[in-house]
Design an enzyme around this catalytic site. Structure first.
Site, short mmCIF file in Angstrom:
data_model
loop_
_atom_site.label_atom_id
_atom_site.label_comp_id
_atom_site.label_asym_id
_atom_site.label_seq_id
_atom_site.Cartn_x
_atom_site.Cartn_y
_atom_site.Cartn_z
N HIS A 192 -60.57 -95.02 73.33
CA HIS A 192 -60.70 -95.46 74.80
C HIS A 192 -61.30 -95.02 75.64
O HIS A 192 -61.23 -94.05 75.44
CB HIS A 192 -58.92 -95.84 74.61
N ARG A 232 -61.28 -104.08 68.53
CA ARG A 232 -60.58 -104.81 68.87
C ARG A 232 -60.53 -105.13 70.10
O ARG A 232 -60.25 -104.55 71.43
CB ARG A 232 -59.43 -103.76 67.75
N HIS A 267 -58.75 -93.86 69.79
CA HIS A 267 -57.46 -94.86 70.39
C HIS A 267 -57.03 -95.55 68.51
O HIS A 267 -55.58 -94.98 68.63
CB HIS A 267 -57.98 -95.52 71.55
N GLU A 323 -56.87 -107.81 80.43
CA GLU A 323 -57.42 -106.56 80.23
C GLU A 323 -58.76 -107.02 79.38
O GLU A 323 -58.78 -108.35 80.19
CB GLU A 323 -56.41 -105.89 78.75
#
Ligand code: SIN
Length: 532
Positions: free
Chosen positions: A245, A387, A352, A128
């Site tokens: 997100h 994050r 998100h 990711e």
């Protein structure tokens, strides 16, 4: 007098059923389950959820859980990627605990029976954004959270030390003089209050998504834990850092359903309406840049084209791989007439994940004695300003476990007979649906990806004015209490965002567009700041 309520209701505790346990856990996502399973090794646990146990942000997590378990990976590399993504605000000690213990906790999940996807018998890691290695474990393609929480919940159900309370809404923590004694609940199965007194209480209630109009979060994400702990006097940190997100489904009438970052990890492109791949123009790592960079790039692209969304393009990927890896996403998109193998998916950023939260130390202790926090509700310092993808399930697992392993001094019985509201109800007629919609509108407009002092000041003032009558009201049903919690939490977020006069990670100030080294520190807010 305070404009915040110490308690949401006036209740004579002598009239309320009392249960006692060694440990009380509030929240049934991965952090709550990890905490309960750990605490149950040493005594009785009450695990309470305000809705059905499987209804949590953890259950809906798609991409996976990051852990440095692959042959070509190391703890050092995972630590480095986490620190880089965090924009200078991660606490390295906490990151090291996360990454190091994360490997052990993930192995325990495997031993417990979580079937992570495999290729030729070996765990199939995906990649990711901002990860330098393929290190994301996933299960059932894109249903990782569900696979993990299902297995953990089964374990909890089989454990004779764990008592499960479904549909129990934590109204307030029972606290006095900086010590927590448990919590007062509204049991919505029967419409009655009950209380649990415990040697220690762990708040693992998840995030803030429902504070905003557009979010990937389920309806239960109403910021309860932040407000509960704030009213009990706990410190909150970095409440300005909320992560968007980059890719959520953008179709009229559809929910802002998450289209996992793992889709880009497997090679999908972001394209504009004209069909051009645009991310390489904004960032060297293109679609696999950190989330804040991808979000900001999407908005720049939308500003330059005047369009309302961009698209995720999977058409160049092997259709069989797409079907196997992303069955949930494929099914949801098909419900709205899209075949993800042949149709570009319209996407736009949405709220998100909350990176700030209830301040905790490495052992998940808050600033209130006998009160712990874990998961999205907690601020552990691992995420910094942005994050790293798939570090959130890991954080819940690692710090939930740490919280559950606590052995605090017993606080004794709750000395006070009656939690007190500090303002009496004013009898105003309040439309909870309208309040919720108004709150979502102002936060979406003013606390979104781009922020300014003017808009933030307006938000702080407006929320303060609403609080005067909304927090004074004594509701009797869960939606009213949830609105009060969302309002309180939104205030802490707006105040913190106004205070941070710089841009860093997910916090972008149009009027302070640069990162300011003097702000390489955490913001902090407590109820006493609101009382001045
Ligand atoms: C995703 O699948 O993109 C979400 C994973 C995460 O939020 O870490």
């Amino acid at each position: 007098m305070s404009l915040q309520e110490r308690y949401l209701v006036d209740v004579d505790l002598t009239t309320v059923s009392l249960y006692t346990a060694r440990c009380l856990v509030i929240g049934s996502g991965i952090a709550g389950l990890a905490a309960a399973l750990a605490a149950a090794r040493k005594g009785t646990v009450f695990l309470a959820s305000k809705c059905e146990f499987m209804e949590s942000n953890s259950t809906y997590a798609q991409g996976g859980i990051a852990a440095a378990l692959a042959d070509d990976d190391t703890v050092e590399l995972h630590v480095k990627d986490t620190l880089e993504a965090g924009g200078g605000l991660c606490d390295e000690d906490a990151v090291r605990v996360l990454v190091d213990e994360g490997r052990v906790r993930c192995q325990e999940l495997i031993d417990m029976g979580v079937h992570f996807d495999r290729t030729d018998g070996k765990i199939a890691f995906t990649r990711e954004g901002a990860h330098s290695r393929r290190r994301i474990l996933h299960a059932d393609g894109d249903a990782t959270g569900r696979a993990i929480t299902t297995t953990m919940l089964e374990q909890a159900k089989r454990n004779p030390n764990i008592h499960l309370l479904e549909n129990h809404f934590a109204m307030d923590l029972l606290h006095e003089n900086g010590v927590c004694y448990g919590a007062l609940f509204l049991d919505t199965n029967y419409g009655r209050y009950m209380r649990v007194e415990a040697e220690f209480t762990i708040v693992a209630t998840g995030g803030v998504g429902q504070v905003f109009r557009e979010t990937t979060n389920p309806a239960c994400a109403t910021a309860d834990g932040y407000a509960l702990c704030f009213r009990a006097g706990a410190e909150l940190k970095d409440m300005e850092f909320v992560q968007f997100h980059p890719t959520t489904l953008y179709l009229a009438g559809a929910p802002r359903f998450l289209i996992s970052e793992a889709v880009r990890g497997e090679g999908a492109y972001l394209i504009n309406q004209a069909g051009e791949r645009f991310m390489p123009r904004y960032s060297e790592k293109a679609e696999l840049s950190p989330r804040d960079v991808v979000c900001q790039s999407i908005f720049k692209e939308l500003n330059s084209t005047g369009d309302t969304c961009v698209y995720l393009d999977l058409r160049h990927l092997d259709p069989a791989l797409v079907a196997k890896r992303f069955p949930t996403i494929g099914k949801v998109c098909a419900d709205y007439g899209l075949d993800i193998r042949s149709d570009p998916i319209p996407v736009r950023p949405a709220v998100h994940y909350m990176m700030g939260g209830v301040a905790t130390n490495l052992n998940a202790e808050t600033t209130v004695k006998n009160l712990y926090a874990a998961g999205e509700a907690a601020f552990t310092g691992v995420h910094g300003a942005n994050r790293l993808a798939s570090n959130s399930l890991l954080e819940g697992l690692v710090f939930g476990h740490r919280a559950g392993m606590a052995e605090p001094e017993k606080p004794g019985p709750f000395p006070s007979g009656r939690p007190r509201k500090s303002l009496s109800a004013n009898g105003a007629r309040l439309d909870v649906g309208d309040l919720s919609a108004s709150l979502k509108a102002i936060t979406w407009r003013n606390l979104g990806v781009y922020r300014t002092a003017i808009r933030l000041t307006e938000t702080v003032e407006t929320l303060k004015a609403w609080s005067r009558y909304v927090l004074a009201e004594e509701f009797h049903m869960r939606p009213g209490f949830e609105v009060q919690n969302m309002l309180t939490t939104a205030q802490t977020m707006a105040v913190s965002a106004l205070l941070r006069t710089e841009s860093r990670g997910a916090h972008q100030r149009v009027d302070y567009p640069y990162t300011d080294p003097s702000w390489q520190r955490h913001s902090s807010v407590t109820i006493s700041d609101f009382e001045q």
